[in-house]
Enzyme design. Structure first.
Site, PDB file in Angstrom:
ATOM      1  N   ARG A  56       1.004  -1.256   0.047  1.00 37.99           N
ATOM      2  CA  ARG A  56      -0.069   0.020   0.078  1.00 37.99           C
ATOM      3  C   ARG A  56       0.887   1.089  -0.148  1.00 37.99           C
ATOM      4  O   ARG A  56       2.020   1.184   0.470  1.00 37.99           O
ATOM      5  CB  ARG A  56      -0.923  -0.078   1.175  1.00 37.99           C
ATOM      6  N   LYS A 198      -8.540  -2.516   1.137  1.00 38.08           N
ATOM      7  CA  LYS A 198      -8.254  -1.439   2.136  1.00 38.08           C
ATOM      8  C   LYS A 198      -9.149  -0.117   2.206  1.00 38.08           C
ATOM      9  O   LYS A 198      -9.245   0.479   3.165  1.00 38.08           O
ATOM     10  CB  LYS A 198      -7.062  -1.425   2.459  1.00 38.08           C
ATOM     11  N   LYS A 239      -2.833 -12.136  11.974  1.00 35.44           N
ATOM     12  CA  LYS A 239      -4.067 -12.209  12.103  1.00 35.44           C
ATOM     13  C   LYS A 239      -4.527 -13.546  11.112  1.00 35.44           C
ATOM     14  O   LYS A 239      -5.314 -14.248  11.585  1.00 35.44           O
ATOM     15  CB  LYS A 239      -4.703 -10.813  11.460  1.00 35.44           C
ATOM     16  N   THR A 240      -3.909 -13.499  10.135  1.00 33.83           N
ATOM     17  CA  THR A 240      -4.326 -14.481   8.872  1.00 33.83           C
ATOM     18  C   THR A 240      -3.834 -15.834   9.474  1.00 33.83           C
ATOM     19  O   THR A 240      -4.547 -16.991   9.509  1.00 33.83           O
ATOM     20  CB  THR A 240      -3.836 -14.275   7.404  1.00 33.83           C
ATOM     21  N   ASP A 254      -9.315 -10.321   8.288  1.00 32.75           N
ATOM     22  CA  ASP A 254      -8.543  -9.198   8.351  1.00 32.75           C
ATOM     23  C   ASP A 254      -9.700  -7.932   8.745  1.00 32.75           C
ATOM     24  O   ASP A 254      -9.084  -6.920   9.270  1.00 32.75           O
ATOM     25  CB  ASP A 254      -7.941  -8.796   6.919  1.00 32.75           C
ATOM     26  N   ARG A 319       1.495 -12.217  -1.809  1.00 27.28           N
ATOM     27  CA  ARG A 319       0.096 -12.462  -1.250  1.00 27.28           C
ATOM     28  C   ARG A 319      -0.602 -13.236  -1.941  1.00 27.28           C
ATOM     29  O   ARG A 319      -0.250 -13.527  -3.209  1.00 27.28           O
ATOM     30  CB  ARG A 319      -0.506 -10.936  -1.220  1.00 27.28           C
TER      31      ARG A 319
HETATM   32  N1  LIG Z   1       5.012 -17.155  16.272  1.00 29.07           N
HETATM   33  C1  LIG Z   1       4.406 -16.712  14.988  1.00 29.07           C
HETATM   34  N2  LIG Z   1       3.096 -16.213  14.976  1.00 29.07           N
HETATM   35  C2  LIG Z   1       2.542 -15.778  13.848  1.00 29.07           C
HETATM   36  N3  LIG Z   1       2.784 -15.550  12.846  1.00 29.07           N
HETATM   37  C3  LIG Z   1       4.226 -16.081  12.643  1.00 29.07           C
HETATM   38  C4  LIG Z   1       4.980 -16.526  13.617  1.00 29.07           C
HETATM   39  N4  LIG Z   1       6.113 -16.864  13.323  1.00 29.07           N
HETATM   40  C5  LIG Z   1       6.298 -16.436  11.925  1.00 29.07           C
HETATM   41  N5  LIG Z   1       5.116 -16.175  11.568  1.00 29.07           N
HETATM   42  C6  LIG Z   1       4.870 -15.539  10.145  1.00 29.07           C
HETATM   43  O1  LIG Z   1       4.405 -14.300  10.205  1.00 29.07           O
HETATM   44  C7  LIG Z   1       3.508 -13.751   9.244  1.00 29.07           C
HETATM   45  C8  LIG Z   1       2.179 -13.314   9.673  1.00 29.07           C
HETATM   46  O2  LIG Z   1       1.518 -12.764   8.638  1.00 29.07           O
HETATM   47  P1  LIG Z   1      -0.206 -12.544   8.646  1.00 29.07           P
HETATM   48  O3  LIG Z   1      -0.402 -12.910   6.961  1.00 29.07           O
HETATM   49  O4  LIG Z   1      -0.809 -13.612   9.433  1.00 29.07           O
HETATM   50  O5  LIG Z   1      -0.065 -11.153   9.054  1.00 29.07           O
HETATM   51  P2  LIG Z   1      -1.566 -10.417   9.104  1.00 29.07           P
HETATM   52  O6  LIG Z   1      -1.452  -9.659  10.548  1.00 29.07           O
HETATM   53  O7  LIG Z   1      -2.705 -11.089   8.580  1.00 29.07           O
HETATM   54  O8  LIG Z   1      -1.286  -9.297   8.172  1.00 29.07           O
HETATM   55  P3  LIG Z   1      -2.133  -8.465   7.194  1.00 29.07           P
HETATM   56  O9  LIG Z   1      -2.995  -7.445   7.804  1.00 29.07           O
HETATM   57  O10 LIG Z   1      -0.833  -7.662   6.443  1.00 29.07           O
HETATM   58  O11 LIG Z   1      -2.677  -9.143   6.374  1.00 29.07           O
HETATM   59  C9  LIG Z   1       3.277 -15.189   8.269  1.00 29.07           C
HETATM   60  O12 LIG Z   1       4.108 -15.076   7.346  1.00 29.07           O
HETATM   61  C10 LIG Z   1       3.730 -16.313   9.535  1.00 29.07           C
HETATM   62  O13 LIG Z   1       4.118 -17.523   8.704  1.00 29.07           O
HETATM   63  O1  LIG Z   2      -3.536  -3.726   3.496  1.00 32.18           O
HETATM   64  C1  LIG Z   2      -2.704  -4.506   2.774  1.00 32.18           C
HETATM   65  O2  LIG Z   2      -2.110  -4.313   1.690  1.00 32.18           O
HETATM   66  C2  LIG Z   2      -2.363  -5.495   3.943  1.00 32.18           C
HETATM   67  C3  LIG Z   2      -2.996  -5.743   5.039  1.00 32.18           C
HETATM   68  O3  LIG Z   2      -3.637  -6.451   5.219  1.00 32.18           O
HETATM   69  C4  LIG Z   2      -2.464  -4.533   5.933  1.00 32.18           C
HETATM   70  O4  LIG Z   2      -1.328  -3.907   5.512  1.00 32.18           O
HETATM   71  O5  LIG Z   2      -3.050  -4.585   6.766  1.00 32.18           O
HETATM   72 MN   LIG Z   3      -3.531 -10.836   6.818  1.00 32.81          MN
END
Ligand SMILES: Nc1ncnc2c1ncn2[C@@H]1O[C@H](COP(=O)(O)OP(=O)(O)OP(=O)(O)O)[C@@H](O)[C@H]1O
Ligand SMILES: O=C([O-])CC(=O)C(=O)O
Ligand SMILES: [Mn+2]
Length: 530
Positions: A56, A198, A239-240, A254, A319
């Site tokens: 972004r 977003k 989160k994911t 999300d 992604r």
């Molecule tokens: N202990 C841990 N707990 C959670 N995630 C971990 C851990 N160790 C490594 N990771 C890695 O960190 C990343 C967490 O990313 P995730 O996609 O869940 O983030 P998100 O909060 O959904 O972000 P976004 O809002 O950008 O989508 C993943 O690539 C995951 O494999």
């Molecule tokens: O918005 C995006 O590109 C990915 C995301 O979920 C974040 O940054 O929270």
């Molecule tokens: Mn995510």
């Protein structure tokens, strides 16, 4: 230029024969391949590259200052104002640009799984793959006739249109501009698909509170007993990853709303980070990457078309976008009851926050308003050492209203529904980034599982000496010494020094809220921050 004229211009454009309305996934995949926008991978997904913008672009985001927003939006670096006149002029240019294309793609669907609060949306794309992304990420309509067309919000996306800042009033060639009066999101200059989802989230963060619904940057899932859990956290905190759990059904990964009847997903799909994705550690996400999924900036072998999830040569922010149905245990429609547990996720690169702790009401409000995580070296240009960031409500870039508006709603709901709140550090342990290591995912999963099963409600705890957080003394499946940061570090003095540094950052950051929430800053923050 009046509203009527602009919406007629858009309507006229959409009547044209070159517009492909509501194509199916198969039809969009055919178009993507025919137009050479992307390639087919070995698992049947579509792989695309987005060029210069692989994430972004927050400095290019604006909200039109008009009668609906001028007195309500928290203007500043995050919500930058744009004038109605300039918006209309740019909108007209973008529509002309779209008119020149041979083909366009339109998706109609919804944001908001609870049909009482659905926002009809229309996505107009120059690229077929962007339209496939919209199809997978937003809520797909079951019937062909959509409700409340007049209410509908349009995303008009023209990635090959480049703005001229001096003439158009943008910050660069790229722009993401929301007009609440026009009910339009105008996107140009960037191919990163995440801007579409977003920006609608930002729209929902403005509209939902009008119906007393709390919009939240969180994932959500539900256990066998109907017990709902929310996972708040900034990008990359988990989160994911943590919401995809074989023992619980996924509500969403999300964006959610919390109404008087419970929580609902805002989206119809997920947008998972793929860097270092493995089948062993994240089987649900790995298996979701199949026909219909869009793989953004993941490097694939040009011959075998097999994805290499370890390759970060295009970006760290690789992604996968897939419909929620691609995860096998989901709840549909994505609506559930009130949460019984809330987890705040943080990826602390100082390695000093405990991997799990229980929060008092004041600590919960303090950490929600603070929204702490670390940006890591390499993930953003110019960042060479871990950098503490505070993004209020764990989602500052998406919040048009003052943070306290959201925080007050959350506080009320936590009280009303007696929700247990935990802080989980998915970041570093045993030392800061570069010295220690990232918390093992199996441990984090074990800690989260114990919390969600209510096993941590009445356990022995040890108080964190600096942050004042209550740390469970034991968690099944996790070695005791992992639970207390001071024990995980080899050098206790160094730990203390780093912990104080972080505590000071918290205190300094909270100065912006000190007047609005003095009892929270006194009772919720670090107990030692000198
Ligand atoms: N202990 C841990 N707990 C959670 N995630 C971990 C851990 N160790 C490594 N990771 C890695 O960190 C990343 C967490 O990313 P995730 O996609 O869940 O983030 P998100 O909060 O959904 O972000 P976004 O809002 O950008 O989508 C993943 O690539 C995951 O494999
Ligand atoms: O918005 C995006 O590109 C990915 C995301 O979920 C974040 O940054 O929270
Ligand atoms: Mn995510």
């Amino acid at each position: 230029m009046s509203t009527v004229n602009m919406s007629i211009e858009l309507a006229n454009l959409l009547e044209s024969e070159k517009v492909n309305h509501q194509l199916s996934v198969s039809q969009l995949v055919e178009k993507i391949l025919e137009r050479q926008e992307g390639v087919l991978t070995s698992t049947g997904a579509i792989q695309v590259e987005t060029g210069k913008y692989t994430g972004r672009s927050p400095h290019d985001k604006f909200i039109v200052s008009d009668s609906l927003t001028s007195h309500t939006v928290e203007w500043g670096d995050v919500n930058q104002p744009f004038s109605s006149e300039r918006f209309d002029a740019l909108y007209k240019k973008v529509l002309e640009h779209l008119k020149e294309q041979n083909e366009l793609f339109v998706f109609n669907g919804y944001a908001g799984a609870d049909d009482k609060y659905q926002l009809p949306i229309q996505v107009v794309n120059e690229y077929a793959w962007h339209n496939l992304f919209a199809h997978q990420l937003f809520i797909r309509p079951e019937d062909t006739k959509l409700k409340n067309d007049a209410e509908s919000f349009s995303i008009v996306s023209a990635p090959t249109f480049k703005a001229v800042p001096d003439i158009d009033g943008t910050n660069s060639e790229t722009f993401i501009i929301i007009s609440f009066e026009r009910r339009v999101v105008l996107i140009g200059g960037t191919e990163y698909a995440g801007e579409m989802k977003k920006s609608i989230f930002s729209v929902m963060n403005f509209l939902l509170p009008q119906n007393n619904i709390l919009p939240m940057h969180c994932s959500a899932n539900v256990g066998k007993e109907g017990d709902v859990a929310l996972f708040f956290g900034l990008s990359g905190t988990g989160k994911t990853t943590l919401s995809a759990d074989a023992t619980r059904r996924l509500i969403g990964d999300d964006e959610h709303g919390w109404s008087s009847t419970g929580v609902f997903n805002i989206e119809g799909g997920c947008y998972a980070k793929c860097i270092q994705l493995s089948k062993e550690k994240e089987p649900q996400i790995f298996n979701a990457i199949r026909f219909g999924t869009v793989l953004e900036n993941v490097v694939i072998n040009s011959n075998t078309r097999i994805a290499d999830y370890n390759d970060n040569s295009l970006t760290e922010n690789t992604r996968a976008a897939y419909p929620i149905q691609a995860i096998d245990n989901t709840i549909l429609p994505s609506v559930a009851g009130h949460p019984t547990a809330i987890v705040f996720l943080t990826a602390d690169a100082f390695g000093v926050l405990p991997p799990i702790s229980k929060l008092t009401k004041e600590q919960a409000m303090y950490h929600f308003l603070s929204g702490y995580t670390s940006k890591l070296a390499g993930t953003e240009r110019g960042i060479t050492a871990p950098q503490a960031t505070f993004s209020t409500c764990f989602g500052e870039p998406f919040l048009p209203l003052p943070p306290t508006a959201y925080a007050k709603m959350l506080g009320k709901k936590i009280d009303e529904h007696n929700v247990n709140v935990y802080l989980v550090n998915t970041g570093w342990t045993g030392g800061e980034y570069g010295v220690g290591e990232r918390m093992k995912l199996v441990y984090t999963r074990a800690m989260v599982q114990a919390a969600l099963e209510g096993e941590l409600i009445s356990v022995d705890t040890v108080q964190d000496p600096i942050f004042g957080l209550e740390i469970p003394a034991h968690v099944p499946g996790v070695p005791d010494e992992v639970l207390q940061p001071v024990k995980a570090w080899k050098n206790a003095n160094l730990y203390e020094e780093k912990a104080h540094q972080l505590a000071q950052k918290f205190t300094k950051n909270f100065e912006r809220f000190a007047n609005v929430a003095p009892e929270i800053s006194q009772m919720g923050g670090p107990i030692i921050s000198k």
